[in-house]
Design an enzyme around this catalytic site. Structure first.
Site, PDB file in Angstrom:
ATOM      1  CD  GLU A 257      42.375  30.856  35.871  1.00  9.95           C
ATOM      2  OE1 GLU A 257      43.480  31.084  36.394  1.00  9.95           O
ATOM      3  OE2 GLU A 257      41.478  31.707  35.778  1.00  9.95           O
TER       4      GLU A 257
ATOM      5  CG  ASP B 222      44.165  38.405  35.648  1.00 10.23           C
ATOM      6  OD1 ASP B 222      44.741  39.496  35.485  1.00 10.23           O
ATOM      7  OD2 ASP B 222      43.208  38.020  34.951  1.00 10.23           O
TER       8      ASP B 222
ATOM      9  CG  ASP C 218      40.182  32.357  39.502  1.00 12.60           C
ATOM     10  OD1 ASP C 218      39.097  32.642  38.977  1.00 12.60           O
ATOM     11  OD2 ASP C 218      40.906  33.207  40.067  1.00 12.60           O
TER      12      ASP C 218
ATOM     13  CG  ASP D  73      33.457  36.609  33.978  1.00 11.21           C
ATOM     14  OD1 ASP D  73      34.499  37.160  33.590  1.00 11.21           O
ATOM     15  OD2 ASP D  73      32.391  37.221  34.151  1.00 11.21           O
TER      16      ASP D  73
HETATM   17  P1  AHM Z   1      37.044  45.879  36.520  1.00  8.93           P
HETATM   18  O1  AHM Z   1      37.388  45.276  37.837  1.00  8.93           O
HETATM   19  O2  AHM Z   1      38.182  46.603  35.866  1.00  8.93           O
HETATM   20  O3  AHM Z   1      35.791  46.710  36.560  1.00  8.93           O
HETATM   21  O4  AHM Z   1      36.785  44.637  35.539  1.00  8.93           O
HETATM   22  C1  AHM Z   1      35.664  43.858  35.637  1.00  8.93           C
HETATM   23  C2  AHM Z   1      35.652  42.881  34.505  1.00  8.93           C
HETATM   24  C3  AHM Z   1      34.361  42.142  34.441  1.00  8.93           C
HETATM   25  O5  AHM Z   1      33.497  42.653  33.478  1.00  8.93           O
HETATM   26  C4  AHM Z   1      34.797  40.744  34.101  1.00  8.93           C
HETATM   27  O6  AHM Z   1      33.949  39.804  34.635  1.00  8.93           O
HETATM   28  C5  AHM Z   1      36.157  40.636  34.739  1.00  8.93           C
HETATM   29  O7  AHM Z   1      36.678  41.938  34.719  1.00  8.93           O
HETATM   30  C6  AHM Z   1      37.040  39.692  33.970  1.00  8.93           C
HETATM   31  O8  AHM Z   1      38.105  39.248  34.746  1.00  8.93           O
HETATM   32  P2  AHM Z   1      38.126  37.756  35.372  1.00  8.93           P
HETATM   33  O9  AHM Z   1      37.859  36.789  34.257  1.00  8.93           O
HETATM   34  O10 AHM Z   1      39.520  37.647  35.903  1.00  8.93           O
HETATM   35  O11 AHM Z   1      37.109  37.699  36.441  1.00  8.93           O
HETATM   36 MG    MG Z   2      36.497  36.604  33.001  1.00  5.72          MG
END
Ligand code: AHM
Ligand code: MG
Length: 328
Positions: free
Chosen positions: A88, A59, A65, A109
């Site tokens: 990370e 990502d 972050d 998150d």
């Molecule tokens: P989406 O964008 O495919 O709907 O995914 C959302 C999900 C959430 O439930 C979660 O908080 C997030 O993706 C996790 O990713 P990160 O830790 O990079 O925020």
């Molecule tokens: Mg997350």
């Protein structure tokens, strides 16, 4: 009761030792710093800007972050944790040789919700430290000693549980400087619900069991469930989870056919496991579709997993769909 007093009493009762208390205190102070930073987003810097880095999951990293992780590391140094496992970083970060614990975190998150004034958070899982760095990463969710998450939203909150008790407790950060104060205890997720959380934009990519679960759900009153449902999707796991711990529901982030999502999107060690421990302690369930999240043995620190958690009857229904598909 303040978080400080709660932890002191947990230590007195033998639910937490000195290392665990020091780690949770450090995480709470870090969360307050992260919260402060978020409240200044856009005033002196843009925390949602991409900074060009790619994390261990591929990502792209946003400023928040990285800043959140730095804040957490700074506060954990010298406390009861031997190492930090972070979304990370590819590998564990050594902290304190004398520490008896391992902390696994998703420092921030809901990265896609940074800078749009939507709730985001920090998720943590606390494990015993034994063996080498690799062994730390590959412990089952059932080995967790404590787990919880913070949300940064209209209110800044903490939800927490210890392996040694069945109590799930919540705290809210007092805006007048009194720290985290207890606002709930004995949280329970009702067994049934009429509310689900899923990103239905991926319907065409889902595998059959989830499509079948959804068809039956959307058939509402006239379908096999005999009731109409509501849908909620914040897109921050912490926010959707907080709602479910407060008023029930089921959360679904299945595996799907998109490249990279074939085994799910969320990460087992620092997202699914802590949420799963909280869910089970609150009388709910957390599954990968075939069995309990907490019974999985991670093969990799950054392993992805399908995640279904919340109301026990709904998690059972999704497991039945998966098992039926396997039998066909
Ligand atoms: P989406 O964008 O495919 O709907 O995914 C959302 C999900 C959430 O439930 C979660 O908080 C997030 O993706 C996790 O990713 P990160 O830790 O990079 O925020
Ligand atoms: Mg997350």
């Amino acid at each position: 009761m303040s978080l400080h007093e709660f932890l002191a009493s947990a230590q007195e009762q033998g639910h937490a030792d000195a290392d665990l208390v020091s780690v949770i205190r450090a995480l709470a102070i870090a969360a307050q710093d992260i919260d402060h930073l978020i409240r200044r987003d856009g005033l002196d810097e843009n925390l949602g800007s991409e900074i060009g880095g790619i994390n261990s999951d591929g990502d792209s990293q946003k400023a928040l972050d990285v800043r959140s992780e730095e804040i957490i590391i700074n506060h954990l140094e010298g406390q009861g944790a031997a190492a930090l496992l972070s979304e990370e970083q590819e590998d564990p970060i050594p902290l304190n040789d004398q520490g008896s614990l391992i902390v696994a975190v998703d420092p921030l998150d809901g990265s896609s919700n940074i800078s749009v004034n939507v709730t985001i958070g920090t998720i943590f899982s606390i494990l015993p430290s034994h063996g080498d760095a690799k062994a730390h990463s590959l412990q089952q969710g059932r080995d967790q000693i404590a787990a919880g998450f913070f949300t940064y939203g209209p209110q800044t909150t903490l939800i927490l549980c210890f392996a040694k008790t069945d109590d799930v407790v919540t705290f809210t950060l007092d805006p007048d400087g009194k720290g985290f104060l207890m606002t709930g205890e004995g949280l329970q997720i009702p067994t049934t619900t009429k509310e689900f959380a899923i990103n239905s934009a991926y319907t065409n990519h889902w595998f059959k069991p989830v499509q079948k679960w959804m068809t039956d759900t959307l058939d509402g009153q006239s379908g096999p469930q005999g009731k109409d449902y509501r849908m909620r999707w914040v897109g921050s796991l912490v926010s959707d989870a907080w709602r479910i711990f407060q008023r029930g529901g089921i959360f679904l982030y299945p595996a799907d056919r998109r490249q990279g999502n074939e085994t799910g999107r969320l990460r087992l060690v620092y997202e699914a496991n802590p949420i799963a421990l909280l869910a089970e302690k609150a009388g709910g369930k957390a599954s990968n579709g075939y069995g309990a999240i907490l019974d999985m043995t991670p093969e990799d620190l950054h392993q992805r997993v399908p995640l279904f958690f919340g109301a026990a009857s709904e998690v059972d229904r999704i497991e039945n769909e998966h098992n039926q598909e396997r039998d066909d």
